[in-house]
Each structure stands twice: as C-alpha cells, then as structure tokens.
Scaffold this motif. Structure first.
Motif, PDB file in Angstrom:
ATOM      1  N   TYR A   1      -4.042  -8.871   9.520  1.00 47.90           N
ATOM      2  CA  TYR A   1      -4.265  -7.793  10.482  1.00 47.90           C
ATOM      3  C   TYR A   1      -3.871  -6.450   9.862  1.00 47.90           C
ATOM      4  CZ  TYR A   1      -3.956  -5.061  14.810  1.00 47.90           C
ATOM      5  OH  TYR A   1      -4.122  -4.100  15.784  1.00 47.90           O
ATOM      6  N   PHE A   2      -2.716  -6.411   9.211  1.00 47.61           N
ATOM      7  CA  PHE A   2      -2.227  -5.169   8.603  1.00 47.61           C
ATOM      8  C   PHE A   2      -3.207  -4.652   7.542  1.00 47.61           C
ATOM      9  CE2 PHE A   2       0.627  -2.873   5.602  1.00 47.61           C
ATOM     10  CZ  PHE A   2       0.999  -1.845   6.451  1.00 47.61           C
ATOM     11  N   ALA A   3      -3.745  -5.548   6.723  1.00 46.45           N
ATOM     12  CA  ALA A   3      -4.730  -5.141   5.712  1.00 46.45           C
ATOM     13  C   ALA A   3      -5.979  -4.556   6.371  1.00 46.45           C
ATOM     14  CB  ALA A   3      -5.103  -6.330   4.821  1.00 46.45           C
ATOM     15  N   ILE A   4      -6.435  -5.182   7.461  1.00 39.65           N
ATOM     16  CA  ILE A   4      -7.601  -4.664   8.189  1.00 39.65           C
ATOM     17  C   ILE A   4      -7.261  -3.317   8.821  1.00 39.65           C
ATOM     18  CG2 ILE A   4      -9.225  -5.082  10.074  1.00 39.65           C
ATOM     19  CD1 ILE A   4      -8.671  -8.123   9.598  1.00 39.65           C
ATOM     20  N   GLN A   5      -6.062  -3.194   9.350  1.00 37.66           N
ATOM     21  CA  GLN A   5      -5.621  -1.928   9.945  1.00 37.66           C
ATOM     22  C   GLN A   5      -5.697  -0.798   8.918  1.00 37.66           C
ATOM     23  OE1 GLN A   5      -1.914  -1.702  12.431  1.00 37.66           O
ATOM     24  NE2 GLN A   5      -1.214  -0.489  10.707  1.00 37.66           N
ATOM     25  N   LEU A   6      -5.260  -1.075   7.699  1.00 38.25           N
ATOM     26  CA  LEU A   6      -5.335  -0.052   6.646  1.00 38.25           C
ATOM     27  C   LEU A   6      -6.783   0.291   6.320  1.00 38.25           C
ATOM     28  CD1 LEU A   6      -2.455  -1.244   4.291  1.00 38.25           C
ATOM     29  CD2 LEU A   6      -2.419   0.659   5.928  1.00 38.25           C
ATOM     30  N   MET A   7      -7.648  -0.723   6.289  1.00 38.62           N
ATOM     31  CA  MET A   7      -9.080  -0.463   6.071  1.00 38.62           C
ATOM     32  C   MET A   7      -9.624   0.450   7.162  1.00 38.62           C
ATOM     33  SD  MET A   7     -10.785  -4.125   5.245  1.00 38.62           S
ATOM     34  CE  MET A   7      -9.848  -5.417   4.480  1.00 38.62           C
ATOM     35  N   TYR A   8      -9.277   0.147   8.399  1.00 35.45           N
ATOM     36  CA  TYR A   8      -9.778   0.897   9.553  1.00 35.45           C
ATOM     37  C   TYR A   8      -9.292   2.339   9.536  1.00 35.45           C
ATOM     38  CZ  TYR A   8     -10.221   2.294  14.471  1.00 35.45           C
ATOM     39  OH  TYR A   8     -10.505   2.970  15.630  1.00 35.45           O
ATOM     40  N   LEU A   9      -8.017   2.547   9.271  1.00 37.13           N
ATOM     41  CA  LEU A   9      -7.470   3.900   9.334  1.00 37.13           C
ATOM     42  C   LEU A   9      -7.969   4.784   8.202  1.00 37.13           C
ATOM     43  CD1 LEU A   9      -3.841   3.101  10.476  1.00 37.13           C
ATOM     44  CD2 LEU A   9      -5.693   4.103  11.838  1.00 37.13           C
ATOM     45  N   VAL A  10      -8.169   4.200   7.041  1.00 32.96           N
ATOM     46  CA  VAL A  10      -8.659   4.979   5.901  1.00 32.96           C
ATOM     47  C   VAL A  10     -10.180   5.090   5.945  1.00 32.96           C
ATOM     48  CG1 VAL A  10      -8.757   5.046   3.365  1.00 32.96           C
ATOM     49  CG2 VAL A  10      -6.670   4.344   4.499  1.00 32.96           C
ATOM     50  N   GLN A  11     -10.803   4.219   6.706  1.00 34.65           N
ATOM     51  CA  GLN A  11     -12.256   4.134   6.849  1.00 34.65           C
ATOM     52  C   GLN A  11     -12.956   3.840   5.526  1.00 34.65           C
ATOM     53  OE1 GLN A  11     -13.179   7.764   9.159  1.00 34.65           O
ATOM     54  NE2 GLN A  11     -13.649   6.348  10.821  1.00 34.65           N
ATOM     55  N   ASP A  12     -12.272   3.075   4.678  1.00 39.86           N
ATOM     56  CA  ASP A  12     -12.857   2.612   3.425  1.00 39.86           C
ATOM     57  C   ASP A  12     -12.289   1.224   3.128  1.00 39.86           C
ATOM     58  OD1 ASP A  12     -13.943   2.138   0.971  1.00 39.86           O
ATOM     59  OD2 ASP A  12     -12.960   3.797  -0.036  1.00 39.86           O
ATOM     60  N   PRO A  13     -12.989   0.193   3.528  1.00 35.93           N
ATOM     61  CA  PRO A  13     -12.445  -1.147   3.362  1.00 35.93           C
ATOM     62  C   PRO A  13     -12.265  -1.587   1.922  1.00 35.93           C
ATOM     63  CG  PRO A  13     -14.666  -1.244   4.259  1.00 35.93           C
ATOM     64  CD  PRO A  13     -14.266   0.196   4.210  1.00 35.93           C
ATOM     65  N   THR A  14     -12.940  -0.962   0.982  1.00 33.94           N
ATOM     66  CA  THR A  14     -12.884  -1.429  -0.399  1.00 33.94           C
ATOM     67  C   THR A  14     -11.486  -1.326  -1.003  1.00 33.94           C
ATOM     68  OG1 THR A  14     -13.561   0.743  -1.234  1.00 33.94           O
ATOM     69  CG2 THR A  14     -15.303  -0.869  -0.818  1.00 33.94           C
ATOM     70  N   HIS A  15     -10.656  -0.416  -0.526  1.00 32.62           N
ATOM     71  CA  HIS A  15      -9.309  -0.263  -1.076  1.00 32.62           C
ATOM     72  C   HIS A  15      -8.416  -1.460  -0.772  1.00 32.62           C
ATOM     73  CE1 HIS A  15      -9.791   3.773  -2.586  1.00 32.62           C
ATOM     74  NE2 HIS A  15     -10.316   4.145  -1.430  1.00 32.62           N
ATOM     75  N   GLN A  16      -8.717  -2.200   0.273  1.00 38.02           N
ATOM     76  CA  GLN A  16      -7.895  -3.345   0.680  1.00 38.02           C
ATOM     77  C   GLN A  16      -8.586  -4.689   0.434  1.00 38.02           C
ATOM     78  OE1 GLN A  16      -4.683  -3.403   1.864  1.00 38.02           O
ATOM     79  NE2 GLN A  16      -4.699  -1.264   1.279  1.00 38.02           N
ATOM     80  N   HIS A  17      -9.791  -4.671  -0.103  1.00 34.91           N
ATOM     81  CA  HIS A  17     -10.541  -5.924  -0.264  1.00 34.91           C
ATOM     82  C   HIS A  17      -9.772  -6.977  -1.045  1.00 34.91           C
ATOM     83  CE1 HIS A  17     -14.982  -4.737   0.688  1.00 34.91           C
ATOM     84  NE2 HIS A  17     -14.230  -4.817   1.754  1.00 34.91           N
ATOM     85  N   GLU A  18      -9.253  -6.613  -2.193  1.00 32.07           N
ATOM     86  CA  GLU A  18      -8.575  -7.591  -3.041  1.00 32.07           C
ATOM     87  C   GLU A  18      -7.382  -8.214  -2.306  1.00 32.07           C
ATOM     88  OE1 GLU A  18      -6.304  -7.746  -7.324  1.00 32.07           O
ATOM     89  OE2 GLU A  18      -7.898  -6.270  -7.051  1.00 32.07           O
ATOM     90  N   ILE A  19      -6.588  -7.378  -1.663  1.00 36.73           N
ATOM     91  CA  ILE A  19      -5.433  -7.870  -0.917  1.00 36.73           C
ATOM     92  C   ILE A  19      -5.895  -8.733   0.256  1.00 36.73           C
ATOM     93  CG2 ILE A  19      -3.508  -7.153   0.563  1.00 36.73           C
ATOM     94  CD1 ILE A  19      -3.297  -4.656  -1.306  1.00 36.73           C
TER      95      ILE A  19
END
Length: 130
Positions: A57-75
C-alpha cells in the motif's frame, strides 16, 4: 465539478505533495482541479507500514502522490513477489491492484490495496487460530 472536503479539528490531508493540517475547528473547502488527494485516515507512513500488505500500500501511495508509478515499480514488484510467495491465495487481490496501476488508476489501486491489507489480517488471524 469541485471536490468538497470537510476536515475535523487537527485532521491532516495531502493535496499534491503538500500536507495541510487543519486548525482547531471543523473546516470545509472545495478543491478545483486535478491533484492527488489523501485524507489522514488513508495515509500510511514508513513507520506505520508494518506488514507486507501495508508496505505494498505504501509503495502505491508513493506512486499516487508523485503521479509517476515508475519510480516505485522495482520496490512494488519485489514486495508483491514476496507476498505472493508467502500467500499465493492473494493473487486475485494483487491482480486487481496491478490492473488499476496499469490503467493509471492509482487511487483505485490504493483502494484495492486496502482489500489486500484486510485479507492479510484474515490470514494472520486464521494462522493464530490453527
């Protein structure tokens, strides 16, 4: 159409990448435009992400707030891989989350991740009883 938000006293909300904290009185305001928005009840911190599903959830939250999911994909994919190795029965939940992410519906992916957190809690409760 504007989004109406009512905040309780001292409640926090994230709009974009800014945290807003309410004063001592209930407040109502309207948000016009497009920005990621999370109410305090939906926000996890690194410290409160204390289970595998909450970390997802936290990783998705970071994707959502930054509006760029690629930064969290690996994690994100590493967390999902480990979660499914431990609980393969969670695949339908993960499938829904992945579909939401791939279609750019990150807020809905967060909602789907809440279902995964609830499922994880059920699995843990079941394991305690056995």
């Amino acid at each position: 159409m504007a989004l109406k938000v009512e905040l309780k006293p001292r409640e926090r909300i994230i709009i974009g990448q800014v945290v807003i904290r309410n004063d001592e009185q209930r407040t109502r305001f309207f948000i016009e435009g497009d920005a990621p928005i999370l109410r305090e009840k939906d926000i996890l911190t690194a410290a409160t992400a204390d289970s595998p599903a909450k970390k997802i959830y936290f990783a998705i939250q970071l994707m959502y707030l930054v509006q760029d999911p690629t930064h969290q994909h690996e994690i994100f994919f590493g967390l999902v891989r480990d979660f499914l190795a431990a609980a393969p029965s969670a695949l339908p939940y993960v499938h829904e989350i992945n579909n939401r992410i791939l279609s750019g519906e990150l807020y809905k992916a967060l909602k789907a991740a809440k279902k995964l957190i609830a499922y994880e809690a059920e699995l843990i409760e079941h394991a305690k009883r056995v």
